[in-house]
Design a protein around this motif. Structure first.
Motif, PDB file in Angstrom:
ATOM      1  N   ARG A 289       0.861  -1.190   0.000  1.00 27.68           N
ATOM      2  CA  ARG A 289       0.000   0.000   0.000  1.00 27.68           C
ATOM      3  C   ARG A 289       0.894   1.235   0.000  1.00 27.68           C
ATOM      4  NH1 ARG A 289      -2.798  -3.817   2.456  1.00 27.68           N
ATOM      5  NH2 ARG A 289      -5.019  -3.999   1.986  1.00 27.68           N
ATOM      6  N   PRO A 290       0.421   2.320  -0.611  1.00 29.13           N
ATOM      7  CA  PRO A 290       1.264   3.522  -0.631  1.00 29.13           C
ATOM      8  C   PRO A 290       1.497   4.058   0.781  1.00 29.13           C
ATOM      9  CG  PRO A 290      -0.922   3.962  -1.561  1.00 29.13           C
ATOM     10  CD  PRO A 290      -0.834   2.500  -1.345  1.00 29.13           C
ATOM     11  N   GLU A 291       2.731   4.474   1.042  1.00 27.37           N
ATOM     12  CA  GLU A 291       3.069   4.964   2.384  1.00 27.37           C
ATOM     13  C   GLU A 291       3.684   6.357   2.339  1.00 27.37           C
ATOM     14  OE1 GLU A 291       5.867   2.026   3.462  1.00 27.37           O
ATOM     15  OE2 GLU A 291       4.390   0.401   3.576  1.00 27.37           O
ATOM     16  N   GLY A 292       3.820   6.929   1.110  1.00 27.50           N
ATOM     17  CA  GLY A 292       4.533   8.202   0.973  1.00 27.50           C
ATOM     18  C   GLY A 292       3.702   9.399   1.387  1.00 27.50           C
TER      19      GLY A 292
ATOM     20  N   ILE B 281       4.639   2.161  -6.012  1.00 27.55           N
ATOM     21  CA  ILE B 281       6.020   2.201  -6.512  1.00 27.55           C
ATOM     22  C   ILE B 281       6.939   1.633  -5.442  1.00 27.55           C
ATOM     23  CG2 ILE B 281       7.865   3.721  -7.307  1.00 27.55           C
ATOM     24  CD1 ILE B 281       5.321   5.731  -7.723  1.00 27.55           C
ATOM     25  N   ARG B 282       7.646   0.566  -5.794  1.00 29.71           N
ATOM     26  CA  ARG B 282       8.659   0.019  -4.889  1.00 29.71           C
ATOM     27  C   ARG B 282       9.909  -0.228  -5.718  1.00 29.71           C
ATOM     28  NH1 ARG B 282       6.036   1.756  -1.678  1.00 29.71           N
ATOM     29  NH2 ARG B 282       4.786   0.819  -0.016  1.00 29.71           N
TER      30      ARG B 282
ATOM     31  N   LEU C  26      -8.508  12.360  -6.692  1.00 28.44           N
ATOM     32  CA  LEU C  26      -7.733  12.623  -5.466  1.00 28.44           C
ATOM     33  C   LEU C  26      -6.249  12.620  -5.800  1.00 28.44           C
ATOM     34  CD1 LEU C  26      -9.494  10.316  -2.845  1.00 28.44           C
ATOM     35  CD2 LEU C  26      -9.269  12.784  -2.696  1.00 28.44           C
ATOM     36  N   LEU C  27      -5.501  13.527  -5.197  1.00 26.84           N
ATOM     37  CA  LEU C  27      -4.051  13.536  -5.408  1.00 26.84           C
ATOM     38  C   LEU C  27      -3.440  12.243  -4.871  1.00 26.84           C
ATOM     39  CD1 LEU C  27      -2.910  17.161  -4.525  1.00 26.84           C
ATOM     40  CD2 LEU C  27      -3.016  16.103  -6.764  1.00 26.84           C
ATOM     41  N   CYS C  28      -2.466  11.702  -5.579  1.00 26.56           N
ATOM     42  CA  CYS C  28      -1.803  10.471  -5.148  1.00 26.56           C
ATOM     43  C   CYS C  28      -0.743  10.782  -4.088  1.00 26.56           C
ATOM     44  CB  CYS C  28      -1.119   9.804  -6.330  1.00 26.56           C
ATOM     45  SG  CYS C  28      -2.284   9.089  -7.484  1.00 26.56           S
ATOM     46  N   GLN C  29      -0.286   9.696  -3.451  1.00 23.51           N
ATOM     47  CA  GLN C  29       0.879   9.818  -2.573  1.00 23.51           C
ATOM     48  C   GLN C  29       2.148   9.693  -3.417  1.00 23.51           C
ATOM     49  OE1 GLN C  29      -1.746   7.232  -0.022  1.00 23.51           O
ATOM     50  NE2 GLN C  29       0.036   7.418   1.312  1.00 23.51           N
ATOM     51  N   THR C  30       3.291   9.992  -2.816  1.00 21.87           N
ATOM     52  CA  THR C  30       4.522  10.032  -3.615  1.00 21.87           C
ATOM     53  C   THR C  30       4.917   8.668  -4.151  1.00 21.87           C
ATOM     54  OG1 THR C  30       5.721   9.870  -1.523  1.00 21.87           O
ATOM     55  CG2 THR C  30       5.532  12.063  -2.512  1.00 21.87           C
ATOM     56  N   ASP C  31       4.503   7.585  -3.468  1.00 25.99           N
ATOM     57  CA  ASP C  31       4.882   6.253  -3.962  1.00 25.99           C
ATOM     58  C   ASP C  31       3.693   5.543  -4.584  1.00 25.99           C
ATOM     59  OD1 ASP C  31       3.516   6.016  -1.624  1.00 25.99           O
ATOM     60  OD2 ASP C  31       4.763   4.412  -0.786  1.00 25.99           O
ATOM     61  N   GLU C  32       2.830   6.315  -5.221  1.00 24.15           N
ATOM     62  CA  GLU C  32       1.618   5.742  -5.813  1.00 24.15           C
ATOM     63  C   GLU C  32       1.549   6.129  -7.293  1.00 24.15           C
ATOM     64  OE1 GLU C  32      -3.167   5.717  -4.716  1.00 24.15           O
ATOM     65  OE2 GLU C  32      -1.852   7.202  -3.803  1.00 24.15           O
TER      66      GLU C  32
END
Length: 1542
Positions: free
Chosen positions: A277-280, A669-670, A704-710
């Motif tokens: 799951r995105p964590e950024g 993104i990983r 919705l705006l994404c997180q940095t690792d999404e």
């Protein structure tokens, strides 16, 4: 230097010296770590691998795993590799673009050899149908989907080494005979982890062991150890996979977005607890640099053209080349200005209709110019701009059937285009109508074609000047865009946006006046138009346009032109770089040192990185600087989104990222630091265009705006993007007016953003990364996969020998509420069947390993048959359309539904049965009736009912009414071939009896082998007179003795007949030479012919001592292939005739027409017994005669004004197929069916509603009442249970009125669970059932549970049991399965009425009390027969009726003439008859699989395509599925194609 981790580092043991090369590699690693080119974790892993051989292993643990490999926190999203001053030509291994090929090979190497049955194919299907198919296709067309030099081994100096020397560690796969099932889920999980279990080895297959092998294979793909052949039609054993491969099977049940479709007992879709799951942090919009506006810049593009055309008229604007690469024409700015003016003047002033100008400013005009003529296009484009008309550039339609042509027509229509501009040469090449004008293409509006060549345009007067205004918000041009589904929209670009885009590109690319650029792209749209037509004029550039036709001939042409013209910028696609790599060896003296920018227009494609890397690698020694490679990203809606700039002090260096494909499939993104197989290497596409703002929003739901690792969809807000989809305001709002919001719901900006349909993320240094496009996005079980990535994987499996690169299409189709991946490729003509099949198997394995997703279907088509996009490449949406329509015509197909359909409903678990007593109590409590019904009482004896024996009735009639006509037989011409009155029939019967008495003993069995006619009837009564037991047998077919004679022989043997009575012609046939090939002719019993019997009267007829004595034997082959003879006593025979007489109101004054076979069942009773009993006249029409004259029966009905007629389904089918188009001709012959009150179809099956309805519909024009057709039902244990004599209109007053047959709609899903749930007509999963007729007088029916033998309520499906005086008294013999049928005739209920003796019919059905009443005012109980118990298929714990699956399959494609299904070692086998060319055979495989999955939730195991007429059908028109099964297993069907769905 990077900080060292505290993990315990492994060191070599004491006293151990390392070899020099290992020490060298360790030093290199240290250097990489110090320069930041490798992560700490990667460093440790590589170091421990190098040292592994020199370190004692710790308790057998793999040394590579002995370091501490725990993740160092997930905050580090991206490792960006900066180009630093390093040793030239050294490359960071982690970012090698050819890693993918090695990953695929490594994945495949881990698969154990597994055998899998190859599809079998008739030779004729292998022959390519067209000459064209053998010509190598346009391999150049490796366009949009071309994976560039797709990671062939390790590229050092040239890409050729990899081709000739495959990676040494990977065994060349096709030297190994791998036929392994490719995509079994568990197998792939074991394959991608070294510690996984390997599947058990299989022995080689022979043809007959295929079933076992297939079931075995399925067993291994599910669980180990395999205990029994599994039910691969179910997924009952899948649960064990959950732990093993959570991320793949996690999303079961209904896929996203379809939750409103609730499938019966489907699994609830569980989110995988382990999914990333995105964590950024929350992203924020990214702004590009400010757009610098210079003083004195022209206020619009037309103003720029005016400036350069008047101030620099000699400056070159555009150079056009021919297919030889020679310069054809150089257009100067002066010429462009004057020619555009001329065209503008002509369009506005010289074209008129009805004295009105044809065009006014603001009208849309189509530009139809070939790719080889950029000069005429540019003149036309700017001519339209000067005239303030809106150009709509489209492709040249080459044929009336161009892929996507209809959609272009829709675009032109929606834009209101009425005029098309083209060149003289192009206009001559367009398809013409017979009038000589350009043909109107399908779906196109009517167009006026105008040729823009010099002689057609007029010089404007001196005082006319085109208006050169400032750029405003009016639409300047419309660029077409094709969506994923194939629909074409027009993106409107305003004048202001067009100008701003030119300014942004000029600033980003640092264009200066007079520079030369080469343009390889299509100048009509996207980057080719933006750089080569618009920005070039804005900045007075000189464009060298390379036509596609030249690239096909000489792939190096663009590099040669860069060298020749000293071009500073080249605009290309990955495929152009790839082609030049393949051709570069011949050229030595090329220099690319003049290039400052090589713009890669499709740099957003993840696999373009390999083209870029390979190109740099090869051309560096020709002066190419690595930093000139500038990938860019753009879309039709947003125009250019981002572009990489050449390095300057302020510009960040390029970035690359190695991402985990598994995480990407979840949109996360990983960075992959562990060098797993499934990684994606992506390069940045540079920074946002000047003046633009970019943000990344969620793909689904609100923006919705994404997180940095999404990963999300990139959106752009800029003055330089499209403004609308022309004429589509709803879609425009969704795409061009998006307002991104923060998680709190607050809008991020006042400005509207445009969705680009690019998927990606914002990396470090404000660099933009693109990982895919929405068009290529396939969401399978909630996980996202990119079509381009799947193409790359397929091409990494050694493609060159079997398929054409760049000719692969990947798309998804929706089947059973989820997307399924389909891969289609063009096969090389020289690829052998086995090689192709192996390649397909390997592709499935590779995709399964790398992407962890199963491929639903992989199809290979002949070369040159896939629909092409305008500039090469494959037209994906058209290919998908053809696949779904069954018009792809593949030459090889591999379906893998077992592995990728994971959302089937749970198999039904058998519950312990509720006891019958509880069932009754339950039904009483619920207020439900016990399902039982009976016909009316038999009533008083009538005059002829004093006789207990039918032969006595005939003798009585011969005395009482000797001349009353009983029978009239018609031949194929419609003339009467023979008749019989009561006396004539009696006399003929006496002659037969006289011949038999003395020769045979009373009670002997005699076989009657006669064609349909009076002889058969007379001989039957002769046997009764003589006291012998007749057995009627269908005579063998003279043209088909081999198959029909053994059945005759079998019935004669099984019935223990001591004598055969027949005609002279058949007697000769039985003893002929031809017969010896089929049977042993010496073993026939006594054969007598009855043609010329002496006129003898028998002294006295035989009187049976009791009515329970045997009257005759009735032999018939059931649909399951069992030959069963039933015993009919004299009392049952009389009771049967009495019931039919009462039900149908048969009297001596009546005439009925019978078109049935007279050998068994109700057909025999109506033909031979009823007329004698009731005294009515029967007009007999042998069904065989309809083969030569299909209208015979209906003409007879009309001619004799028959009110009641009987036929079989096969007769009805013959009439609908043979006479459907001849109703007018029959009308002319005065055929009138208005006389028919009742037309009853005699059958032992569920009523065929579709057939009866189409029969009624076709012959309605001949006066047939739609209410006339009704059904009957009889079976082995009781020949007539239901008959439905309808009464119509005024005729109804003359007899008791029976209700019309009723139709109900039941839920097919409930029926599978033996429950009856009525639904509305048209509701999903509804199945129409027509009642089987009104229950006969004296007949009682009950519905019983097949296992507990208890009575059921009327909401249950159960076995129909019957009790009546005319039940047969038992089986004489059942050939094959005697024990099973012992209780069929005398069984009792286990609860309730336990005294009545019932006969089990072997048919499932239910009873419904209808609202209708009969003449006596009683409620009418309707019996609905659903199907034979023996025929039902037990699959996934549920009961399926073959006819339901077959009905779905027949609807799947117009070429399917007939279909039959059966099971084979737990596999569902579907046999379809193909009525069409053999080319279509393989199209049917996918369509059949789809429809059975969609409508029945079953996976088809084997699809067999056969010729028409292969499915055996008995005389009643019923399919003999078990015969078919035997033929299939004995390999006797001569199939066109057999596909084993893996």
């Amino acid at each position: 230097m990077a900080e060292r981790s505290t993990a315990v580092m492994l060191e070599p043991g004491p006293g151990m010296t390392l070899p020099a090369e290992v020490r060298e590699k360790l030093a290199e690693l240290e250097l990489e770590l110090s320069e930041g080119d490798i992560t700490q974790k990667g460093y440790e892993k590589k170091r421990s691998k190098l040292l592994a051989p020199y370190i004692p292993q710790i308790q057998g643990v793999d040394p590579s795993l002995q370091t501490d490999t725990r993740a160092q926190g997930t905050s580090q999203v991206l490792s960006v590799k900066h180009h630093k001053s390093r040793v030239p030509n050294t490359r960071d291994e982690r970012f090698r673009s050819d890693l993918h090929t090695e990953a695929v090979q490594a994945a495949l190497a881990k698969y154990k050899e597994r055998k899998m049955p190859m599809p079998s194919k008739r030779r004729s299907v292998l022959v390519q149908s067209s000459v064209e198919a053998c010509t190598p296709p346009d391999t150049s067309s490796a366009s949009e989907d071309e994976g560039s030099l797709r990671r062939h081994g390790r590229l050092t100096s040239t890409p050729y080494q990899a081709l000739s020397h495959p990676h040494p560690t990977v065994e060349h796969w096709f030297n190994r005979v791998i036929q392994g099932s490719s995509t079994s889920s568990s197998a792939s999980s074991t394959s991608s982890h070294p510690g996984g279990r390997s599947s058990a080895p299989h022995s080689a297959l022979n043809a007959n062991a295929t079933a076992a092998a297939l079931a075995d294979l399925m067993a291994h793909t599910h669980i180990e150890p395999p205990s029994a052949p599994p039910d691969v039609t179910g997924l009952s054993e899948r649960s064990s996979l959950h732990n093993e491969r959570a991320q793949v099977l996690s999303v079961r049940g209904v896929s996203r977005g379809n939750n409103h479709v609730v499938m019966e007992t489907a699994d609830v879709q569980q989110a995988d607890p382990d999914q990333p799951r995105p964590e950024g942090q929350q992203t924020s919009p990214l702004e590009g640099e400010a757009l610098g506006v210079g003083r004195g810049w022209p206020p619009s593009l037309t103003a720029a053209l005016h400036r350069w055309g008047t101030t620099q008229p000699k400056a070159p604007c555009l150079t056009a080349l021919d297919t030889a690469g020679k310069t054809v024409y150089t257009l100067t700015y002066g010429k462009l200005w004057t020619r555009s003016q001329k065209l503008a003047y002509t369009l506005l002033n010289k074209l008129s209709s009805r004295n009105e100008p044809l065009l006014v400013p603001g009208d849309r005009v189509a530009l139809v110019f070939p790719n080889s003529d950029p000069v005429m296009f540019m003149v036309a484009f700017y001519g339209c701009l000067l005239a303030e008309l809106i150009p709509v550039p489209i492709e040249v339609p080459l044929t009336k059937k161009d892929a996507g042509s209809q959609q272009i027509g829709f675009l032109l229509g929606s834009c209101g285009v009425s005029l098309a501009l083209t060149t003289d040469a192009c206009q001559k090449g367009l398809p013409k109508a017979q009038t000589g004008e350009v043909a109107t293409f399908k779906g196109w509006p009517r167009l006026l074609w105008f040729v823009t060549d010099g002689k057609h345009v007029v010089k404007p007067p001196k005082d006319w000047h085109p208006p050169v205004r400032e750029a405003n918000n009016d639409i300047a041009y419309i660029e077409y865009k094709t969506s994923k589904e194939g629909s074409t929209m027009g993106v409107g670009v305003s004048q202001a946006a067009m100008l701003a885009h030119c300014q942004s590109l000029s600033q980003a690319c640092s264009y200066t006046e007079g520079e030369t650029i080469t343009n390889v792209l299509d100048f009509k749209r996207e980057a080719g138009l933006w750089h080569g037509v618009l920005t070039s004029v804005w900045k007075r550039l000189h464009v060298v346009s390379i036509p596609y036709s030249l690239m096909k001939v000489n792939p190096l042409s663009w590099i040669q032109k860069v060298h020749a013209f000293k071009a500073c910028v080249a605009v290309v696609k990955s495929r152009d770089m790839h082609w030049s790599l393949l051709a570069q060896r011949e050229q030595r003296d090329l220099s690319l040192s003049c290039l400052r920018m090589l713009i890669v227009a499709d740099g957003a494609n993840p696999w373009s990185i390999s083209s870029c890397d390979a190109f740099v690698n090869v051309f560096q020694n020709r002066g190419l600087r690595p930093e000139v490679i500038c990938p860019c990203a753009g879309s039709s809606e947003a125009l250019t989104v981002a572009i990489r700039r050449p390095p300057e002090p302020a510009v960040p260096p390029p970035g690359k990222a190695v991402l985990s494909m598994s995480s990407l499939s979840y949109g996360v993104i990983r960075v992959d630091t562990e060098e797993k197989l499934s990684v994606l290497t992506v390069q940045d596409v540079g920074q946002v265009l000047p003046g633009g703002v970019v943000c990344v929003v969620r793909v689904e739901g609100p923006p919705l705006l994404c997180q940095t690792d999404e990963v999300g969809e990139i959106c752009v807000s800029s003055g330089a993007s499209g403004v609308s989809y022309y004429g589509l305001p709803g879609m425009t709002k969704n795409v061009f007016e998006t307002i991104p919001v923060a998680p709190s719901g607050v809008p991020v900006s006042e400005r509207a953003f445009t969705r680009t349909s690019l998927l990606g993320f914002i990396g470090p240094d404000g660099l933009l990364f693109v990982v895919g496009k929405l068009d290529g996005l396939m969401v399978v079980s909630g996980r996202r996969h990119n079509a381009d990535d799947v193409v790359a994987t397929a091409l990494a499996v050694e493609p060159m020998k079997f398929v054409y690169r760049g000719r692969i299409a990947v798309f998804s189709v929706s089947v059973l509420h989820d997307e399924r991946i389909v891969v289609v490729a063009e096969q090389r003509p020289d690829a052998s069947e086995e090689d192709s099949f192996q390649w397909m198997s390997r592709v499935l394995q590779a995709i399964d390993s790398i992407h962890q997703v199963g491929v639903y279907c992989l199809a290979l088509v002949p070369a040159n048959t896939l629909p092409k996009a305008p500039l090469g490449g494959i037209h994906i949406s058209e290919t998908k359309q053809r696949f779904l329509e069954g018009a792809l015509h593949p030459c090889n197909v591999l379906m893998c539904p077992h592995t990728c359909v994971t959302n089937l409903p749970k198999p039904r678990q058998k519950q312990p049965e509720v006891g019958p007593a509880s069932m009754i109590v339950g039904n009483l409590v619920a207020g439900k009736r016990i399902a039982q019904a009976c016909g009316r009482d038999v009533g008083q004896m009538e005059d002829n009912e004093q006789f207990l024996y039918i032969q006595d009735v005939l003798q009585w009639r011969a005395q009482a009414t000797p001349d009353h006509p009983l029978f009239m037989v018609l031949n194929s011409k419609g003339t009467v071939s023979s008749t019989a009155s009561c006396l004539q029939l009696h006399k003929k019967a006496e002659r037969v009896a006289a011949a038999l008495i003395g020769r045979l003993n009373a009670g002997d069995h005699v076989a009657l082998v006669y064609p349909p006619g009076v002889d058969l009837i007379a001989t039957f009564y002769g046997c009764l007179y003589a006291g012998v037991v007749p057995v009627t047998v269908r005579p063998p077919h003279p043209q088909n003795l081999v198959t029909t004679l053994p059945t005759v022989k079998m019935i004669v043997q099984v019935s223990k007949s001591v004598c055969i009575l027949t005609t002279q012609a058949i007697m000769k046939l039985l003893k002929s030479k031809e017969a010896t090939a089929a049977v042993d002719v010496k073993s026939w019993p006594l054969v007598m012919d009855t043609d010329d019997l002496p006129r003898k009267k028998c002294a006295q007829t035989y009187k049976p001592p009791t009515p329970e004595m045997l009257a005759y034997l009735d032999f018939s082959v059931s649909t399951t292939g069992i030959l069963a003879g039933v015993k009919m006593s004299h009392s049952a025979t009389s009771a049967l005739c009495r019931s039919i007489k009462l039900q149908c109101e048969l009297y001596p004054s009546r005439q009925i027409a019978i078109c049935l076979d007279p050998y068994c069942g109700l057909g025999f009773a109506l033909w031979c017994l009823c007329s004698v009993y009731s005294g009515h006249q029967s007009i007999l029409v042998p069904p065989l005669e309809l083969e030569t004259n299909p209208s015979l029966w209906l003409c007879a009905v009309s001619q004799y004004k028959v009110r009641v007629t009987f036929c079989s389904y096969s007769v009805m089918e013959m009439c609908t197929k043979g006479l459907g188009a001849q109703t007018e001709a029959l009308k002319m012959k005065n055929v009138n069916l208005a006389c028919v009150r009742t037309c009853m179809v005699v059958a032992e099956e569920r009523p065929r509603m579709a057939l009866t309805q189409s029969f009624s519909k076709i012959f309605k024009d001949l006066g047939l009442s739609p209410r006339a057709v009704s059904t009957t039902f009889g079976c082995r244990v009781n020949l007539a249970i239901c008959l439905q004599p309808n009464r119509l209109g005024p005729l109804a007053e003359q007899g008791t009125s029976g209700p019309d047959p009723t139709t109900v709609y039941v839920d097919m899903r409930a029926l599978r669970h033996d429950r009856v749930r009525l639904v509305e007509k048209g509701s999903p999963h509804s199945l129409p059932l027509m009642e089987s007729g009104k229950i006969l007088p004296g007949v009682k029916v009950i519905i019983a549970n097949t296992e507990t033998k208890g009575p059921l309520g009327d909401s249950h499906l159960g076995e129909v049991w019957v009790s009546s005086p005319h039940n047969a008294s038992g089986y004489y013999t059942v050939y094959g399965e005697e024990a099973l049928h012992a209780d069929h005739f005398n069984t009792k209920l286990s609860f309730g009425d336990t005294q009545t003796i019932w006969a089990r019919t072997g048919y499932l059905g239910f009873l419904r009390r209808t609202e209708l009443t009969d003449a006596h005012g009683e409620r009418h109980d309707a019996l609905y027969v659903v199907g034979s118990v023996d025929e039902t298929l037990e699959l996934r714990g549920m009961r399926y009726h073959p006819i339901d699956i077959e009905t779905s399959v027949i609807r799947a494609h117009r070429s399917i003439a007939e279909c039959a299904v059966f099971t084979w070692t737990n596999l569902l086998v579907v046999v379809v008859e193909l009525e069409g060319s053999e080319q279509q055979a393989l199209d049917l495989v996918a369509l059949v699989t789809n429809v059975v999955l969609e409508e029945h939730y079953l996976i088809v195991g084997v699809v067999v395509v056969v010729d028409p007429g292969v499915i055996p059908i008995n005389s009643r028109g019923e399919k003999q599925r078990m015969h078919l099964r035997d033929g299939f297993l004995a390999d006797q069907l001569d199939p066109i194609y057999v596909a084993y769905n893996m």
